[in-house]
Motif scaffolding. Structure first.
Motif, short mmCIF file in Angstrom:
data_model
loop_
_atom_site.label_atom_id
_atom_site.label_comp_id
_atom_site.label_asym_id
_atom_site.label_seq_id
_atom_site.Cartn_x
_atom_site.Cartn_y
_atom_site.Cartn_z
N THR A 139 2.47 1.66 -3.36
CA THR A 139 1.50 2.15 -4.34
C THR A 139 1.18 3.62 -4.08
O THR A 139 1.04 4.41 -5.02
N ALA A 140 1.10 3.99 -2.80
CA ALA A 140 0.83 5.40 -2.47
C ALA A 140 1.97 6.28 -2.96
O ALA A 140 1.74 7.37 -3.50
N LEU A 178 -9.01 9.09 -1.06
CA LEU A 178 -8.64 10.03 -2.13
C LEU A 178 -9.80 10.95 -2.48
O LEU A 178 -9.61 12.14 -2.71
N THR A 223 1.61 6.58 -6.67
CA THR A 223 0.48 7.42 -7.00
C THR A 223 0.82 8.89 -6.79
O THR A 223 0.54 9.75 -7.65
N ALA A 224 1.45 9.19 -5.65
CA ALA A 224 1.82 10.57 -5.37
C ALA A 224 2.78 11.09 -6.44
O ALA A 224 2.62 12.21 -6.95
N LEU A 264 0.83 -1.20 0.00
CA LEU A 264 0.00 0.00 0.00
C LEU A 264 0.87 1.25 0.00
O LEU A 264 0.63 2.20 -0.76
N SER A 317 -9.00 3.01 -0.05
CA SER A 317 -8.06 4.05 -0.49
C SER A 317 -8.76 5.05 -1.40
O SER A 317 -8.51 6.25 -1.34
N ILE A 361 -3.72 3.59 -9.23
CA ILE A 361 -3.86 2.48 -8.28
C ILE A 361 -4.57 1.29 -8.92
O ILE A 361 -4.38 0.17 -8.48
#
Lengths: 522, 350
Positions: A56-57, A247, A60-61, A53, A243, A202
């Protein structure tokens, strides 16, 4: 007054139905998890899931930040400056959206990977590895930043120049004007575009699998591919849904309760473009670099492969035409159904804000946050049990695509409604028209631009979609995307280039529409 | 508000008209999946295939002709089809499942979705190439081997197993594809035979010895042919296919390492769904896949090992099939792949 208005019952019922449809894949996750709650909790709360996670965060950021960093200057340059050939740049800079992430990823590997084209050209033994975070970040940024650019440009066009002129008249420099006057007006649209990029990141599987980035979605596929563990996959999918909700909350906080529609009377005065002067050279260089890397190079590689593919005579034009027809069939239907569904969701959320309509809007995002495999399996689960007659039909496939890509259409429609003063509708109500009539005669016509943009985005993504099509299409139904998959699975890259190019060409039509969205006030 | 120029309206209208034509005119076209034949036979079984059209087409065609039945084929990733079958349960439209990877069919069998095959089908395939409980049979075998460039390496230099490729003399000369499922299956088999510690040590030594990571088997083969690397760990038939296309001068050859788990047979396999209401036809289809004609097609076109008794491998496959070990793990425990991926990451190979 707006907050006090009650939504027409018919509209509310339609919205509730759409919300319920969009939440079906998530409901499937709940059913599977309920079957073995302790195993699901163990997976969802494992340190491995947490690590994934966080990874992935981070991705994504990074993708969101770099997408904004690309889209913001290009958006500003192509709307508010005298950049030479700015409409052409606008189209070119939107085109990377047509490239499916899995195609982009294998092109990146072919170009920059071990023993790839660049290494061959440079004649060196080894290049820095593109696998993992770097490659995934690069591909997802290059092929999704238009999701920020498109609404950004539309908004930049509509910004009232009066504030800006006032600031300039008071002697503020261009950068300061941008920071203090323009940027604050852009936060909502940047937040909305970033949300789409983030949810795409994601839920993407194509890029992360080819580039070996162990994202959350890749982990879900691993759960299927190596341990065939549907509970683990569902548990991980549920984490994705959570998640997504986080978001959404973050994004709606940024969008906040800002009023974006103008209060003043009259139409927008055309803005005086900024003179770039000598700065036009670095500006052109920046746009060229992005277009080169995100569009010309990938398409160039495809054309090179296609020329080799044609010389070996492996593709029949009839086949390609049939595949293109099938792709188009699904994409057009999904776009039409998606735009109508999204209009209902957006109109409820924007015009009749209440707890219920907010929930409906959030539910509408559920299908987009999940990878295709979970959307597909969720519909397999429900369709085989509830509507076996519809299982593996065009209707079900279109339905799946619609709920998978619904938020792409909700965004543009909502922002076109937000920018439209509700007073027009209120005036119509005041003149004695019923809510349904106002919706039909005022809201829909005025939201047409947003609906076209939303439909175009759904069309584009439905063209590129792979996993849902493979599982839910009528048996024997093949599209350009499934053909690309068939060819690349066995390394027939040359043969895959022709369907890929046709897909790009068809998908370029709505992209042209999108880049021209709101081109000139009529 | 968003305004629309007349050109855009026209463009959009054109798009809508075009789309309407597509919808009205041709409906949707489902091409014949088998590959070539357009025989309008009666509707027959539904096949879920994890193998691509080119790999099974003529075998399906030959059944269609012989049985005068149409086979409906759904192509997708083997693992996705396995997951789909599990969700469909009794409502599955599928009659037969053809899996590319061994773990998937084991998982479907574990879920109780496969019926026991008739003994006369099972008897066509040696016991080591089928499910001990008779729910699926292997159709073809794909061997993990070492491929090498004949101009750079002579066969006598090659080690008796991939364990020997960690020798300094192979530094920076070896290609592999840690991300491909066939490599991961091979590592899984190594773990089952030699344990995690020994396997991890080998992986680490390979990384330290400069093993070059490629995305898949095809790119390894092409890099060997171009002389960028000298040897590579791949599936045998990729080389055989290139030789049959490029001719005998093709510079890449395969070597079946004789020692330990030097090479390993990975099976493609087929099973019949318990929920099928066309079981006799489904069994007939499986028999057809194991018939000399289809087995001959598999071995001569894709250069895979035929698994049915009494069918000779393609002449280019010069290593006898019983010289290639089938790891016990390749039958059922390949579900261990998750642990393999973790081990490969720890070793820095992934």
């Amino acid at each position: 007054m707006a907050a006090a208005r009650r939504a027409p019952l018919g509209l509310l019922a339609a919205g509730a139905l759409i919300g319920a449809a969009a939440v079906l894949p998530a409901a499937y996750l709940v059913v599977v998890i309920a079957g073995d709650l302790s195993a699901a909790l163990e997976t969802a709360l494992s340190s491995r899931a947490l690590e994934t996670l966080l990874r992935t965060a981070a991705l994504t950021a990074a993708v969101v930040v770099s997408s904004v960093a690309i889209a913001l200057p290009i958006g500003w340059l192509t709307v508010r400056t005298d950049l030479p050939a700015r409409r052409l740049w606008a189209v070119l800079c939107t085109l990377p959206l047509v490239i499916p992430s899995y195609v982009g990823a294998y092109l990146l590997v072919a170009a920059l990977g071990p023993n790839g084209m660049l290494q061959e050209a440079l004649g060196v033994d080894r290049l820095p590895s593109i696998y993992g975070f770097t490659g995934a970040w690069l591909v997802l940024t290059l092929f999704t930043y238009p999701l920020v650019l498109i609404p950004l440009r539309a908004t930049l066009r509509r910004i009232d120049p009066q504030l800006e002129d006032a600031a300039r008249a008071m002697g503020r420099g261009p950068l300061e004007v941008f920071r203090t006057v323009i940027l604050p007006q852009l936060w909502p649209v940047l937040a909305a575009g970033s949300l789409l990029v983030a949810l795409f990141t994601i839920s993407d599987f194509g890029a992360v699998s080819i580039l070996r980035f162990q994202s959350f979605t890749a982990e879900i596929y691993v759960a299927y591919q190596s341990s065939f563990d549907r509970v683990a996959a569902a548990a991980l999918g549920a984490v994705l849904v959570v998640s997504m909700l986080v978001l959404l909350l973050a994004s709606s906080r940024v969008r906040g309760a800002r009023r974006v529609h103008r209060l003043g009377p009259g139409t927008l005065r055309p803005t005086q473009p900024y003179k770039l002067g000598r700065w036009r050279w670095p500006a052109l260089a920046f746009c060229s670099l992005i277009v080169l890397v995100a569009f010309i190079l990938p398409v160039g590689v495809l054309i090179y492969w296609a020329s080799k593919g044609i010389s070996t005579g492996s593709t029949s034009l009839n086949t390609i035409a049939a595949l293109g027809g099938n792709s188009l069939l699904i994409a057009v239907w999904a776009a039409a159904v998606g735009a109508i569904a999204a209009l209902i969701v957006a109109a409820l959320a924007v015009r009749y804000p209440s707890r219920v309509t907010r929930v409906i809007e959030r539910l509408a995002h559920a299908g987009y946050a999940l990878p295709g495999i979970l959307v597909a399996l969720g519909l397999v689960f429900f369709a085989t049990r509830a509507v076996p007659a519809l299982y593996q039909t065009i209707a079900l496939l279109v339905f799946a695509m619609t709920i998978h890509y619904l938020p792409l259409a909700v965004g543009p429609i909502a922002s076109s409604l937000v920018q439209l003063s509700p007073r027009i509708e209120e005036a119509a109500r005041g003149m004695g028209r019923g809510p349904a009539e106002v919706f039909r005669t005022i809201t829909i016509p005025l939201a047409r631009g947003g609906m076209m943009a939303g439909a175009a985005l759904v069309f584009l993504h439905a063209m590129k979609e792979l996993t849902v099509t493979l599982i839910l299409s009528p048996i024997g139904f093949k599209t350009l995307a499934t053909d690309i998959w068939t060819q690349t699975t066995y390394g027939f890259y040359e043969a895959s280039a022709i369907p890929a190019l046709v897909l790009l060409a068809v998908a370029a039509i709505p992209v042209y529409l999108l880049s021209e969205q709101g081109a000139a006030p009529s | 508000m968003i305004s629309v120029t007349p050109q855009q309206k026209r463009l959009f209208a054109a798009l809508v008209v075009f789309a309407a034509l597509v919808l009205a005119g041709c409906g949707f076209s489902t091409e014949d999946n088998g590959g070539g034949s357009n025989d309008p036979g009666t509707e027959g079984i539904t096949l879920y295939s994890g193998r691509i059209p080119a790999a099974i087409g003529p075998a399906v065609d030959s059944y269609e002709k012989q049985a005068d039945r149409d086979v409906q084929v759904r192509f997708a990733e083997t693992a996705d089809l396995a997951a789909t079958l599990v969700e469909e349960g009794d409502a599955s439209p599928a009659d037969v499942f053809f899996a590319q990877e061994p773990g998937a069919i084991a998982a479907v069998a574990e879920a109780g979705l496969l019926t026991k095959l008739p003994q006369n089908i099972l008897d066509q395939v040696p016991a080591r190439y089928r499910d001990p409980e008779g729910r699926w049979v292997g159709v073809t075998g794909r061997a993990r081997v070492i491929a090498y460039n004949r101009d750079a390496v002579s066969e006598s230099e090659l080690p008796p197993s991939p364990f020997g490729l960690t020798d300094p003399k192979w530094k920076d000369r070896v290609g592999w594809s840690p991300a491909s499922s066939s490599m991961q299956e091979y590592v899984t088999a190594l773990r089952a035979k030699y344990g995690d510690d020994r396997t991890k040590q080998w992986l680490e030594e390979m990384v330290d010895n400069g093993a070059v990571a490629f995305p898949d088997n095809v790119t390894i083969r092409d890099a060997i042919a171009k002389g960028e690397i000298d040897v590579g760990l791949i599936n045998h038939y990729y080389v055989a296919q290139a030789i049959s296309e490029e001719g005998p001068d093709y510079p890449v050859a395969v070597y079946f390492p004789p020692g330990g788990l030097g090479s390993l047979m990975l099976l493609t396999s087929v099973g019949v769904l318990e929920s099928s209401d066309r079981k006799p036809e489904a069994f007939a289809f499986v028999r057809s896949l194991l018939s000399p004609k289809s087995q001959q097609f598999f071995t001569s076109s894709s250069k895979e090992y035929p698994l049915a008794k009494g069918v000779a491998p393609d002449p280019s496959l010069n290593v006898p099939i019983d010289k290639i070990p089938v790891s016990d793990s390749s039958l059922v425990d390949l579900k261990e792949l998750q642990g393999t991926i973790e081990l490969m990451k720890e070793a820095g190979a992934l």
